[in-house]
Scaffold this motif. Structure first.
Motif, PDB file in Angstrom:
ATOM      1  N   GLY A  91       0.824  -1.093   0.159  1.00  0.00           N
ATOM      2  CA  GLY A  91      -0.106   0.085  -0.014  1.00  0.00           C
ATOM      3  C   GLY A  91       0.746   1.325  -0.069  1.00  0.00           C
ATOM      4  N   GLY A  92       0.306   2.396  -0.423  1.00  0.00           N
ATOM      5  CA  GLY A  92       0.936   3.596  -0.423  1.00  0.00           C
ATOM      6  C   GLY A  92      -0.163   4.856  -0.821  1.00  0.00           C
ATOM      7  N   PRO A 100       0.578  12.013  -9.555  1.00  0.00           N
ATOM      8  CA  PRO A 100       1.217  10.808 -10.554  1.00  0.00           C
ATOM      9  C   PRO A 100       2.594  10.096 -10.119  1.00  0.00           C
ATOM     10  N   GLU A 101       3.265  11.007  -9.380  1.00  0.00           N
ATOM     11  CA  GLU A 101       4.606  10.343  -8.897  1.00  0.00           C
ATOM     12  C   GLU A 101       4.543   9.236  -7.670  1.00  0.00           C
ATOM     13  N   ASP A 102       3.355   9.426  -6.969  1.00  0.00           N
ATOM     14  CA  ASP A 102       2.933   8.466  -5.864  1.00  0.00           C
ATOM     15  C   ASP A 102       2.598   7.354  -6.346  1.00  0.00           C
ATOM     16  N   ARG A 103       1.479   7.376  -7.514  1.00  0.00           N
ATOM     17  CA  ARG A 103       1.364   6.318  -8.377  1.00  0.00           C
ATOM     18  C   ARG A 103       2.326   5.387  -9.040  1.00  0.00           C
ATOM     19  N   SER A 104       3.186   5.973  -9.427  1.00  0.00           N
ATOM     20  CA  SER A 104       4.369   5.701 -10.106  1.00  0.00           C
ATOM     21  C   SER A 104       5.395   4.949  -9.250  1.00  0.00           C
ATOM     22  N   ARG A 105       5.316   5.369  -8.002  1.00  0.00           N
ATOM     23  CA  ARG A 105       6.119   4.633  -7.005  1.00  0.00           C
ATOM     24  C   ARG A 105       5.588   3.200  -6.798  1.00  0.00           C
ATOM     25  N   ILE A 106       4.071   3.105  -6.545  1.00  0.00           N
ATOM     26  CA  ILE A 106       3.388   1.955  -6.253  1.00  0.00           C
ATOM     27  C   ILE A 106       3.892   0.956  -7.451  1.00  0.00           C
ATOM     28  N   GLN A 107       3.629   1.464  -8.772  1.00  0.00           N
ATOM     29  CA  GLN A 107       3.960   0.655  -9.966  1.00  0.00           C
ATOM     30  C   GLN A 107       5.313   0.074 -10.099  1.00  0.00           C
ATOM     31  N   ASN A 108       6.231   0.892  -9.609  1.00  0.00           N
ATOM     32  CA  ASN A 108       7.707   0.488  -9.505  1.00  0.00           C
ATOM     33  C   ASN A 108       7.737  -0.454  -8.783  1.00  0.00           C
ATOM     34  N   ASP A 109       7.042  -0.368  -7.435  1.00  0.00           N
ATOM     35  CA  ASP A 109       7.184  -1.492  -6.350  1.00  0.00           C
ATOM     36  C   ASP A 109       6.438  -2.976  -6.912  1.00  0.00           C
ATOM     37  N   GLN A 124      -6.407   4.598 -10.274  1.00  0.00           N
ATOM     38  CA  GLN A 124      -5.262   4.454 -11.311  1.00  0.00           C
ATOM     39  C   GLN A 124      -5.258   2.948 -11.489  1.00  0.00           C
ATOM     40  N   ARG A 125      -4.890   2.637 -12.715  1.00  0.00           N
ATOM     41  CA  ARG A 125      -4.812   1.163 -13.070  1.00  0.00           C
ATOM     42  C   ARG A 125      -3.186   0.846 -12.770  1.00  0.00           C
ATOM     43  N   TYR A 126      -3.119  -0.137 -12.346  1.00  0.00           N
ATOM     44  CA  TYR A 126      -1.642  -1.040 -12.269  1.00  0.00           C
ATOM     45  C   TYR A 126      -1.545  -2.253 -12.959  1.00  0.00           C
TER      46      TYR A 126
END
Length: 681
Positions: free
Chosen positions: A581-582, A587-596, A628-630
């Motif tokens: 979770g995060g 967009p930067e926050d959501r990008s971090r989740i996608q990177n994880d 956001q879609r992941y």
């Protein structure tokens, strides 16, 4: 049978199928409820349902036209629908259709008051031009015919004193000191089984659903015979109805008291004999224990016990990772551990473990029964201690300790799909005792050196489901309360315990003696599947840890420990159940989740693991959440409004009403079991 015309009357048909022997009558009903049906007719149907469901097994199907009912949460918006749900709850009815049957609504229902009466419900297309679907299902009742006979140990007639005398006369110490671990173990096992054969008789156990109840006595059999004789005399006109009713009521009351006394005995003894209690309750629930026909990959149905066992074993073996070379500590730079830790393997320690065995557990492939081992604790503790100490010191592990009888446990879904069964391993009882002793050494090392990450809450000291949920959602709710959007990914590994590569398990800083024993214990394992009275052939186990072993869960924690490395978000684990979770405001926050998620996908690939992407879901919290879609790999993850998290339903509004409804539904099912089959209330 009842058949009513539409308009101002109910449209329903009811058929009663008379039960045979101890089976209750079965009532099957078909019902159509027009969308505009008035409340008076709704009430009439509920009364009819209540009347039919009393002391009978019942199945009702049809088009009920309640589009606003959510069957997943057992809740509805309209007053009419909520009254219907209350009627079902009052009659302990469950609804078995899990898919939408018209558009997005579930209008066509299958209801029953015995949950296991209905097998898997399948949608098989539509009928002509109708916008409703066709539902296919089977009504299964336990047969009353003899299926097979097996021989079991009759401990009631066992002579344990003679067994102790036979084994006490063996000079264990000099014999075992001159033998290796494997030869010593084989000698020990053969002497136990030889003494067991001489002192414990066997008896035939008929596997029938209509076997003699536990509460039945000779006196009750006499009473039941008298009742039967009096019934015949009443039919012939030799006695009055009142005389027969008096004898029948007396007999019924004695049977009820006998049942109640047996149930109270089982309840009082539940700590020592859980198997007996839940087997009794399972029979009352009409629970179908035997595994039904199974469908292979070629579409052919396996119906014989041996065929089903082979099919399941082939499937369980198919999920293993590729076979690894025989593991040795030096292969992984383990020659210099953190210091040699000698486990406590003495006569007294082994005797305490033997004395605390649960005598109602099943034996492993070596056929050494826990009841026998417990009775012989004082006599065999010394020879077992010698074998254990030698095994630990040399790293030799007898083949019996690396074999497993696998019992398939149904999870959920279609019962004819082998993928819906979990393999639980029954392993050697003496082998498990040494596992416990070694586990103490391993856990002490893990705890002292803080090896396991704080994110793991399964098989760790002072942690549980509750600590997992509280610590994670304390953080999530604090984020949401301060106005943040939060995204949580629920991740599901595919066959996690079966795919663990063994080489990872030796890289945790343990001393070389411990590592060597674990490596040898994990190497060259074999398993077979048991179904009813049949077993499959043996298959090699090339990866994973045995589900049902003592050491397996601890070793799994070691394996999955570095899953957290390099992640920026909050991750928490309960064995393989993982949440990430995060905050997802920008967009930067959501990008971090996608990177994880990308890091986790790479970790799984590196470690020969695989995520079940169809079961990985995203939950979006917060009013300003952009949903956001992941993705994981090349697959997009579905968003969800509600997920079951360690048994607790969590929705995207952090509202616990669905969990409360589910808990009430489960409690009502337990009440149904008590109401239908338990004499002692």
């Amino acid at each position: 049978m009842q058949d009513c015309n539409p308009g101002n009357q109910l449209e329903s048909i009811w058929i009663r199928i008379k039960g045979t022997g101890i089976q209750k009558d079965l009532v099957v009903g078909v019902y159509y409820r027009p969308p505009s049906q008035d409340e008076g007719l709704d009430e009439a149907f509920c009364q009819q349902l209540t009347k039919q469901a009393q002391r009978r097994d019942i199945v009702v199907m049809g088009d009920f036209n309640y589009p606003d009912i959510c069957w997943k949460t057992n809740s509805a918006k309209s007053t009419k629908s909520n009254k219907f749900l209350t009627c079902l709850a009052d009659n302990f009815m469950v609804q078995k259709v899990e898919e939408a049957t018209r558009g997005s609504a579930t209008l066509d229902l299958i209801l029953t008051n015995v949950e296991d009466l209905i097998n898997t419900v399948e949608v098989v297309g539509s009928l002509g031009a109708s916008d409703h679907v066709l539902l296919q299902f089977a009504i299964q009742r336990n047969a009353e015919t003899k299926t097979s006979q097996t021989r079991i140990l009759d401990f009631k007639r066992a002579d344990f004193q003679k067994m102790k005398e036979l084994l006490s006369g063996i000079p264990w110490t000099p014999i075992l000191k001159n033998k290796g671990v494997k030869d010593g173990w084989e000698f020990f096992k053969s002497e136990i089984l030889k003494a067991q054969m001489q002192t414990v008789p066997t008896t035939k156990k008929n596997k029938t659903s209509a076997k003699k109840p536990e509460w039945m006595s000779k006196e009750l059999l006499t009473e039941l015979k008298l009742k039967s004789d009096m019934h015949k005399k009443w039919k012939r006109g030799e006695i009055t109805k009142e005389e027969f009713k008096r004898i029948a009521n007396t007999c019924r009351e004695k049977v009820r008291k006998a049942k109640a006394q047996n149930e109270l005995r089982l309840a009082r003894d539940i700590k020592n004999n859980k198997k007996g209690f839940f087997a009794y309750v399972g029979r009352k629930r009409k629970k179908k224990e035997a595994i039904g026909p199974l469908q292979g990959e070629d579409g052919v149905m396996a119906t014989g016990d041996r065929e089903k066992a082979e099919l399941l074993n082939a499937f369980f073996a198919s999920v293993f990772s590729e076979k690894e070379s025989h593991l040795q500590p030096q292969q992984h730079g383990m020659d210099e551990g953190l210091g040699e830790i000698q486990p406590q393997i003495g006569k007294q320690v082994v005797q305490e473990h033997l004395a605390s065995l649960n005598e109602f557990k099943s034996p492993g492939p070596d056929q050494l029964h826990p009841r026998v081992l417990k009775e012989l604790a004082e006599v065999i503790s010394e020879p077992l201690a010698i074998i254990f100490e030698s095994s630990w010191r040399t790293g030799e592990v007898p083949a019996d300790w690396r074999r497993a009888n696998v019992v398939p446990i149904f999870k959920k879904g279609k019962k004819n799909d082998p993928n819906n069964y979990r393999p639980v391993s029954l392993t050697s009882i003496p082998g498990k005792i040494l596992e416990k002793i070694i586990k103490e050494v391993v856990c002490k090392h893990l705890e002292t050196n803080a090896v396991i990450a704080n994110s793991q809450h399964r098989f760790t000291k002072n942690k549980s489901c509750q600590t997992n949920l509280i610590s994670f959602f304390d953080r999530v709710t604090s984020w949401v309360d301060t106005g943040n959007a939060v995204d949580v990914a629920y991740l599901d590994f595919s066959k996690a315990f079966d795919k663990v590569p063994h080489d990872k398990l030796v890289k945790c800083g343990l001393d070389k003696t411990t590592v060597r024993w674990i490596c040898n214990w994990l190497s060259e394992r074999t398993q077979r599947v048991l179904t009813n009275a049949s077993s499959s052939s043996w298959k090699e186990v090339t990866s994973g840890v045995p589900q049902g072993s003592v050491l397996g869960p601890v070793l799994f924690n070691i394996f999955i420990n570095n899953l957290d490395e390099g992640l920026e978000g909050t991750i928490i684990k309960f064995a393989d159940d993982t949440k990430l979770g995060g905050i997802a405001n920008t967009p930067e926050d959501r990008s971090r989740i996608q990177n994880d998620l990308d890091r986790l996908e790479r970790w799984a690939k590196t470690n020969k693991m695989k995520f079940n992407r169809d079961k990985c879901k995203i939950l979006h919290f917060g009013r300003k959440n952009g949903n956001q879609r992941y993705r994981m790999g090349d697959a997009w993850l579905d968003s969800s409004v509600c997920e079951k998290d360690l048994g607790v339903l969590v929705d995207n509004k952090l509202d616990m009403s669905q969990q409360c409804d589910a808990a009430a539904k489960k409690a009502n099912g337990i009440l149904a079991c008590i109401n239908r089959g338990i004499a002692s209330r």
